[in-house]
Design a protein around this motif. Structure first.
Motif, short mmCIF file in Angstrom:
data_model
loop_
_atom_site.label_atom_id
_atom_site.label_comp_id
_atom_site.label_asym_id
_atom_site.label_seq_id
_atom_site.Cartn_x
_atom_site.Cartn_y
_atom_site.Cartn_z
N UNK A 72 96.86 108.30 0.60
CA UNK A 72 96.62 108.76 1.98
C UNK A 72 97.75 108.43 2.96
N UNK A 73 98.54 107.38 2.67
CA UNK A 73 99.58 106.98 3.63
C UNK A 73 100.99 107.34 3.19
N UNK A 74 101.15 107.81 1.95
CA UNK A 74 102.49 107.91 1.35
C UNK A 74 103.48 108.69 2.22
N UNK A 75 103.06 109.83 2.74
CA UNK A 75 104.03 110.65 3.48
C UNK A 75 104.32 110.07 4.85
N UNK A 76 103.41 109.26 5.37
CA UNK A 76 103.58 108.75 6.73
C UNK A 76 104.34 107.43 6.79
N UNK A 77 104.24 106.62 5.73
CA UNK A 77 104.89 105.30 5.80
C UNK A 77 106.28 105.31 5.17
N UNK A 78 106.70 106.47 4.67
CA UNK A 78 107.97 106.54 3.92
C UNK A 78 109.18 106.68 4.85
N UNK A 79 109.50 105.61 5.55
CA UNK A 79 110.73 105.61 6.35
C UNK A 79 111.26 104.19 6.40
N UNK A 80 112.57 104.05 6.65
CA UNK A 80 113.23 102.74 6.61
C UNK A 80 112.49 101.72 7.47
N UNK A 81 112.38 100.47 7.00
CA UNK A 81 113.02 99.94 5.80
C UNK A 81 112.29 100.23 4.50
N UNK A 82 111.13 100.92 4.57
CA UNK A 82 110.44 101.26 3.31
C UNK A 82 111.36 102.17 2.49
N UNK A 83 111.63 101.79 1.25
CA UNK A 83 112.52 102.61 0.42
C UNK A 83 111.91 102.97 -0.93
N UNK A 84 110.59 102.66 -1.07
CA UNK A 84 109.89 103.05 -2.31
C UNK A 84 108.43 103.33 -1.97
N UNK A 85 107.85 104.34 -2.63
CA UNK A 85 106.42 104.64 -2.48
C UNK A 85 105.79 104.72 -3.87
N UNK A 86 104.52 104.24 -3.95
CA UNK A 86 103.84 104.19 -5.25
C UNK A 86 102.48 104.90 -5.24
#
Ligand code: PLP
Length: 360
Positions: free
Chosen positions: A214-228
């Motif tokens: 549910x959050x993958x597309x929204x939290x995917x920005x720096x400094x986050x550099x990986x999504x699972x």
């Protein structure tokens, strides 16, 4: 619109539409590429090497798994880069299994305590084991606070572990349909704070990893550099309710047969809790949606019976095969040995649920 299935399936059956599945895999991969974020999908949803291969073909960096057993099952199928996103306690036989895996694949493991870090370092021996510090971004399940991540990372480094960074699972995004938008910000900000905490402790984070569909597309920005994300490959009734997927992105149904209409006002299908699980978020009615009965929910379950209330009028004939979109697909997959793979309504393959039941 939910995909078509063959009429002659023996039920209950786990049916996946390979075209929808491949579209879901490609779309998530593309979205992450656009954002410059690595994708390391959680394989606990599908537990299947056929699905995992498709994810890697589309550019996934490796797989996430939930247990040593899942890691072993995927390693046996040739997958070489595995992250056990779990606070693994490497004691007893697990220590030897961890060490053996470490000799065969590129392995990283979650850690949220000094005690588990000590066990991991002991189990790894002379092999270099990579760990990621788990932080709690609001789920209140596992993980240290973002501010405490740096101290734990430094202690892991002192034990000889290779600290790659931090990770979290924003499972509280499932609490209600309005949650994902808010929770994605919490997840992102918690990871940013944890990453800063590592920097201040002199252990800069190479990996800052978020993970929930549910959050993958929204939290995917720096400094986050990986999504699972995991569930996105199939989606389910819950994801549609949360707004993370539409009906035509649902790639999996449980095919079930109407076996009784003896009680007025209801039909009974052969998918009970042993096919659909009892998983039910508080905000959803019933245990799955019966697509072919206008989407009505399966109201109650016994192990091998699903009770579905029907409106006035004649019930569907005995033997009618219906498609049920399960509430939570990950736990449903774990109940079956095999996927019936369809394309354009026809059976085209059967895939094993490779890592089914590998809890340990
Ligand atoms: N990462 C971890 C640690 C998880 O526990 C999960 C799911 O439980 C995921 C990633 C994937 O999340 P989702 O099932 O929402 O795709």
């Amino acid at each position: 619109m939910t995909f078509a299935i063959p009429e002659d399936l023996e039920t209950p059956a786990l049916v996946v539409d390979v075209d929808v599945l491949e579209r879901n895999i490609a779309t998530m991969a593309e979205r992450m590429r656009e954002r410059g974020v690595r994708l390391r999908p959680h394989a606990k949803t599908h537990k299947c090497h056929e699905v995992a291969s498709r994810q890697l073909e589309q550019g996934a960096a490796g797989l996430t798994v939930a247990s040593l057993g899942e890691a072993e099952a995927f390693a046996a199928r040739g997958f070489e880069d595995l992250f056990v996103a779990y606070p693994l306690l490497a004691h007893g036989p697990k220590a030897a299994r961890l060490r053996s895996l470490l000799e065969r694949v590129r392995l990283s493991v979650g850690v949220d305590s000094l005690e588990s870090a000590r066990l991991l370092a002991e189990a790894a021996g002379s092999e270099l084991l990579t760990v990621l510090v788990e932080i709690d971004s609001g789920l209140r399940r596992t993980g240290v606070s973002p501010e405490a991540a740096g101290d734990l990372a430094r202690a892991c480094g002192d034990l000889g572990l290779d600290v790659a960074g931090v990770f979290t699972h924003a499972g509280h995004s499932y609490r209600e349909p309005s949650a994902p938008a808010v929770v994605a910000i919490e997840e992102h900000d918690a990871l940013a704070a944890a990453s800063e905490s590592l920097r201040l402790s002199g252990v800069p984070a190479r990996t800052v990893s978020a993970g929930s569909t549910p959050t993958a597309l929204r939290s995917a920005s720096a400094p986050v550099n990986e999504e699972r994300p995991g569930t996105y490959v199939f989606n389910d009734r819950q994801q549609v309710g949360l707004g993370s997927a539409t009906d035509d992105q649902v790639a999996l149904v449980v095919a079930s047969t109407v076996v009784s209409t003896a009680v007025t006002g209801q039909v009974v299908i052969d998918a009970g809790s042993k096919a659909l699980t009892s998983d039910k978020p508080a905000w959803l009615n019933g245990h799955g949606a019966v697509v072919d009965l206008d989407g009505v929910p399966v109201g109650s379950l016994n192990e091998c019976h699903g009770m579905v209330a029907i409106a006035d009028g004649p019930p569907p004939p005995l033997g009618t095969v219906v498609r049920v979109v399960p509430n939570h697909v990950c736990t449903v997959v774990n109940l079956f040995d095999t996927y019936e793979v369809v394309s354009n309504g026809k059976l085209v393959d059967r895939w094993p649920v490779t890592a089914r039941g590998h809890l340990i």
